[in-house]
Design a protein around this motif. Structure first.
Motif, PDB file in Angstrom:
ATOM      1  N   TRP A 146      31.127  26.781  32.546  1.00  0.00           N
ATOM      2  CA  TRP A 146      32.282  26.367  31.762  1.00  0.00           C
ATOM      3  C   TRP A 146      32.654  27.348  30.654  1.00  0.00           C
ATOM      4  CZ3 TRP A 146      36.599  24.009  31.340  1.00  0.00           C
ATOM      5  CH2 TRP A 146      37.136  23.668  30.097  1.00  0.00           C
ATOM      6  N   TYR A 147      31.672  27.931  29.967  1.00  0.00           N
ATOM      7  CA  TYR A 147      31.972  28.740  28.790  1.00  0.00           C
ATOM      8  C   TYR A 147      32.356  30.180  29.114  1.00  0.00           C
ATOM      9  CZ  TYR A 147      29.917  24.863  26.219  1.00  0.00           C
ATOM     10  OH  TYR A 147      29.647  23.621  25.704  1.00  0.00           O
ATOM     11  N   MET A 148      32.351  30.547  30.370  1.00  0.00           N
ATOM     12  CA  MET A 148      32.691  31.933  30.696  1.00  0.00           C
ATOM     13  C   MET A 148      34.199  32.167  30.512  1.00  0.00           C
ATOM     14  SD  MET A 148      34.314  32.726  33.806  1.00  0.00           S
ATOM     15  CE  MET A 148      34.764  31.951  35.369  1.00  0.00           C
ATOM     16  N   PRO A 149      34.655  33.430  30.523  1.00  0.00           N
ATOM     17  CA  PRO A 149      36.030  33.741  30.108  1.00  0.00           C
ATOM     18  C   PRO A 149      37.122  32.924  30.787  1.00  0.00           C
ATOM     19  CG  PRO A 149      34.785  35.766  30.309  1.00  0.00           C
ATOM     20  CD  PRO A 149      33.871  34.670  30.779  1.00  0.00           C
ATOM     21  N   HIS A 150      36.981  32.657  32.089  1.00  0.00           N
ATOM     22  CA  HIS A 150      37.990  31.874  32.802  1.00  0.00           C
ATOM     23  C   HIS A 150      37.383  30.602  33.391  1.00  0.00           C
ATOM     24  CE1 HIS A 150      40.169  35.703  32.464  1.00  0.00           C
ATOM     25  NE2 HIS A 150      41.259  34.984  32.615  1.00  0.00           N
ATOM     26  N   GLY A 151      36.427  30.027  32.665  1.00  0.00           N
ATOM     27  CA  GLY A 151      35.760  28.817  33.131  1.00  0.00           C
ATOM     28  C   GLY A 151      36.667  27.606  33.197  1.00  0.00           C
ATOM     29  N   GLY A 152      37.830  27.682  32.565  1.00  0.00           N
ATOM     30  CA  GLY A 152      38.797  26.594  32.619  1.00  0.00           C
ATOM     31  C   GLY A 152      39.796  26.717  33.741  1.00  0.00           C
ATOM     32  N   HIS A 153      39.624  27.742  34.614  1.00  0.00           N
ATOM     33  CA  HIS A 153      40.539  27.985  35.746  1.00  0.00           C
ATOM     34  C   HIS A 153      41.967  28.270  35.285  1.00  0.00           C
ATOM     35  CE1 HIS A 153      37.140  26.801  37.967  1.00  0.00           C
ATOM     36  NE2 HIS A 153      37.707  26.215  38.994  1.00  0.00           N
ATOM     37  N   GLN A 154      42.100  28.869  34.088  1.00  0.00           N
ATOM     38  CA  GLN A 154      43.446  29.138  33.585  1.00  0.00           C
ATOM     39  C   GLN A 154      44.212  30.160  34.417  1.00  0.00           C
ATOM     40  OE1 GLN A 154      40.528  29.609  31.943  1.00  0.00           O
ATOM     41  NE2 GLN A 154      40.697  31.108  30.309  1.00  0.00           N
ATOM     42  N   GLN A 155      43.532  30.793  35.383  1.00  0.00           N
ATOM     43  CA  GLN A 155      44.237  31.723  36.268  1.00  0.00           C
ATOM     44  C   GLN A 155      45.283  31.030  37.130  1.00  0.00           C
ATOM     45  OE1 GLN A 155      40.942  31.191  36.367  1.00  0.00           O
ATOM     46  NE2 GLN A 155      40.271  30.713  38.445  1.00  0.00           N
ATOM     47  N   ILE A 156      45.247  29.684  37.201  1.00  0.00           N
ATOM     48  CA  ILE A 156      46.272  28.965  37.976  1.00  0.00           C
ATOM     49  C   ILE A 156      47.566  28.800  37.185  1.00  0.00           C
ATOM     50  CG2 ILE A 156      44.462  27.715  39.220  1.00  0.00           C
ATOM     51  CD1 ILE A 156      45.377  25.167  37.713  1.00  0.00           C
ATOM     52  N   CYS A 157      47.562  29.170  35.904  1.00  0.00           N
ATOM     53  CA  CYS A 157      48.767  29.033  35.080  1.00  0.00           C
ATOM     54  C   CYS A 157      49.908  29.874  35.631  1.00  0.00           C
ATOM     55  CB  CYS A 157      48.481  29.452  33.640  1.00  0.00           C
ATOM     56  SG  CYS A 157      47.445  28.305  32.710  1.00  0.00           S
ATOM     57  N   HIS A 158      51.112  29.384  35.489  1.00  0.00           N
ATOM     58  CA  HIS A 158      52.298  30.138  35.890  1.00  0.00           C
ATOM     59  C   HIS A 158      52.521  31.317  34.946  1.00  0.00           C
ATOM     60  CE1 HIS A 158      56.278  30.938  37.535  1.00  0.00           C
ATOM     61  NE2 HIS A 158      56.736  30.983  36.298  1.00  0.00           N
ATOM     62  N   SER A 159      52.225  31.117  33.680  1.00  0.00           N
ATOM     63  CA  SER A 159      52.389  32.177  32.688  1.00  0.00           C
ATOM     64  C   SER A 159      51.385  33.295  32.935  1.00  0.00           C
ATOM     65  CB  SER A 159      52.187  31.607  31.277  1.00  0.00           C
ATOM     66  OG  SER A 159      51.979  32.649  30.343  1.00  0.00           O
ATOM     67  N   LYS A 160      51.873  34.509  33.065  1.00  0.00           N
ATOM     68  CA  LYS A 160      50.994  35.664  33.268  1.00  0.00           C
ATOM     69  C   LYS A 160      50.082  35.865  32.062  1.00  0.00           C
ATOM     70  CE  LYS A 160      51.069  40.532  34.664  1.00  0.00           C
ATOM     71  NZ  LYS A 160      51.920  41.677  35.064  1.00  0.00           N
ATOM     72  N   VAL A 161      50.594  35.608  30.877  1.00  0.00           N
ATOM     73  CA  VAL A 161      49.804  35.767  29.659  1.00  0.00           C
ATOM     74  C   VAL A 161      48.630  34.799  29.664  1.00  0.00           C
ATOM     75  CG1 VAL A 161      49.814  35.556  27.136  1.00  0.00           C
ATOM     76  CG2 VAL A 161      51.748  36.627  28.312  1.00  0.00           C
ATOM     77  N   LEU A 162      48.910  33.509  29.887  1.00  0.00           N
ATOM     78  CA  LEU A 162      47.855  32.505  29.861  1.00  0.00           C
ATOM     79  C   LEU A 162      46.838  32.718  30.982  1.00  0.00           C
ATOM     80  CD1 LEU A 162      49.640  29.120  29.036  1.00  0.00           C
ATOM     81  CD2 LEU A 162      48.446  30.678  27.492  1.00  0.00           C
ATOM     82  N   SER A 163      47.315  33.154  32.136  1.00  0.00           N
ATOM     83  CA  SER A 163      46.420  33.289  33.293  1.00  0.00           C
ATOM     84  C   SER A 163      45.359  34.361  33.075  1.00  0.00           C
ATOM     85  CB  SER A 163      47.227  33.599  34.559  1.00  0.00           C
ATOM     86  OG  SER A 163      47.806  34.886  34.497  1.00  0.00           O
ATOM     87  N   PHE A 164      45.616  35.296  32.172  1.00  0.00           N
ATOM     88  CA  PHE A 164      44.652  36.363  31.921  1.00  0.00           C
ATOM     89  C   PHE A 164      43.928  36.217  30.586  1.00  0.00           C
ATOM     90  CE2 PHE A 164      47.077  38.495  35.269  1.00  0.00           C
ATOM     91  CZ  PHE A 164      46.043  39.057  36.004  1.00  0.00           C
ATOM     92  N   LEU A 165      44.346  35.273  29.729  1.00  0.00           N
ATOM     93  CA  LEU A 165      43.709  35.112  28.421  1.00  0.00           C
ATOM     94  C   LEU A 165      42.332  34.479  28.583  1.00  0.00           C
ATOM     95  CD1 LEU A 165      46.389  33.884  25.843  1.00  0.00           C
ATOM     96  CD2 LEU A 165      45.065  36.008  25.791  1.00  0.00           C
TER      97      LEU A 165
END
Length: 267
Positions: A146-165
């Motif tokens: 969970w605590y790793m950089p993309h442990g929240g699966h934010q790569q599914i976001c439509h926003s390119k910024v959020l998907s890589f944050l």
């Protein structure tokens, strides 16, 4: 930025097959070197890509998923194995009484690949799995801590910024939800990401649940770079540094994937 595989089932299936063939199956083969006739079930099988290399090796497989539409996709990709009787595909909840009645103590191997982090009541699930294993059976888990950089699966976001944050899923819940809304994410995406806040699992929590449920860890592997990131971010897979593996909690922030094999201690 939604990735191509999120909307392309064929591409997603092909990536699952390659990842399973090169990483998942070799890890499991250390405990089960002979795959022919092995009774294997995958929970959350999706399109069936993870199971495909096991079918190719002669395993007798069962794929289970809650979503009938994904089971239908799997039938399209793996129809020959279904027709031959080597593969059974089921759209059902594994807690259903009739499912338990059919598969109690049935499997040599149960697979949960990128699934446990989506499932509520993880302690209940892991305890329940013991009843589906035969005497030599083991369970494989592959998941992002969970605590790793993309442990929240934010790569599914439509926003390119959020998907890589990285690490934004670790923000306080109201702030995280507000950020997703501010960047215009769809409500369904926000709902999925917020559910992961409740179900995301750390290395320590997983191992604590496994131990409390009467399992012993037979194998584990830490990845600094998750093998699946080859397709998501064009990054080469890499195992975690040896010294990092030994630092409790901190290792969660820098380990993007864990592989485990566990078996009941009585086995």
């Amino acid at each position: 930025m939604s990735l191509p595989q999120h909307s392309d089932a064929t591409l997603r299936y092909q990536q699952q097959v390659e990842n399973s063939r090169n990483y998942v199956l070799p890890f499991i083969a250390q405990e089960f070197p002979e795959m022919k006739g092995l009774r294997v079930m995958e929970i959350g099988c999706g399109e069936g890509g993870v199971l495909t290399p096991f079918l190719e090796q002669g395993a007798q497989c069962t794929g289970v998923d809650l979503f009938p539409e994904r089971i239908e996709l799997a039938k399209g990709f793996l129809g020959n194995y279904v027709a031959s009787g080597q593969l059974q595909l089921i759209a059902k909840n594994i807690y259903d009484v009739d499912f338990f009645g059919e598969f109690q103590h049935a499997f040599d191997l149960i697979i949960l690949k990128d699934a446990i982090e989506h499932i509520p009541d993880q302690d209940k699930l892991i305890e329940y799995l013991k009843q589906l294993l035969n005497p030599r059976g083991q369970v494989y888990f592959g998941f992002p801590p969970w605590y790793m950089p993309h442990g929240g699966h934010q790569q599914i976001c439509h926003s390119k910024v959020l998907s890589f944050l990285p690490y934004i899923h670790l923000l306080p819940r109201p702030l995280y939800r507000g950020l997703l809304k501010a960047f215009g994410e769809h409500e369904n995406t926000i709902k999925e990401l917020m559910e992961l806040v409740d179900t995301g699992i750390s290395i320590e929590r997983f191992e604590k649940i496994a131990k409390a449920s009467g399992f012993a860890i037979t194998r584990r592997k830490y990845y600094l770079i998750n093998p699946i990131y080859k397709y998501k971010f064009n990054l080469k897979p890499r195992e975690q540094f040896g010294w990092m593996k030994g630092i409790p909690f901190v290792r969660n922030f820098f380990t993007t994937c864990m592989y485990y094999l566990i078996k009941p201690k009585s086995n």
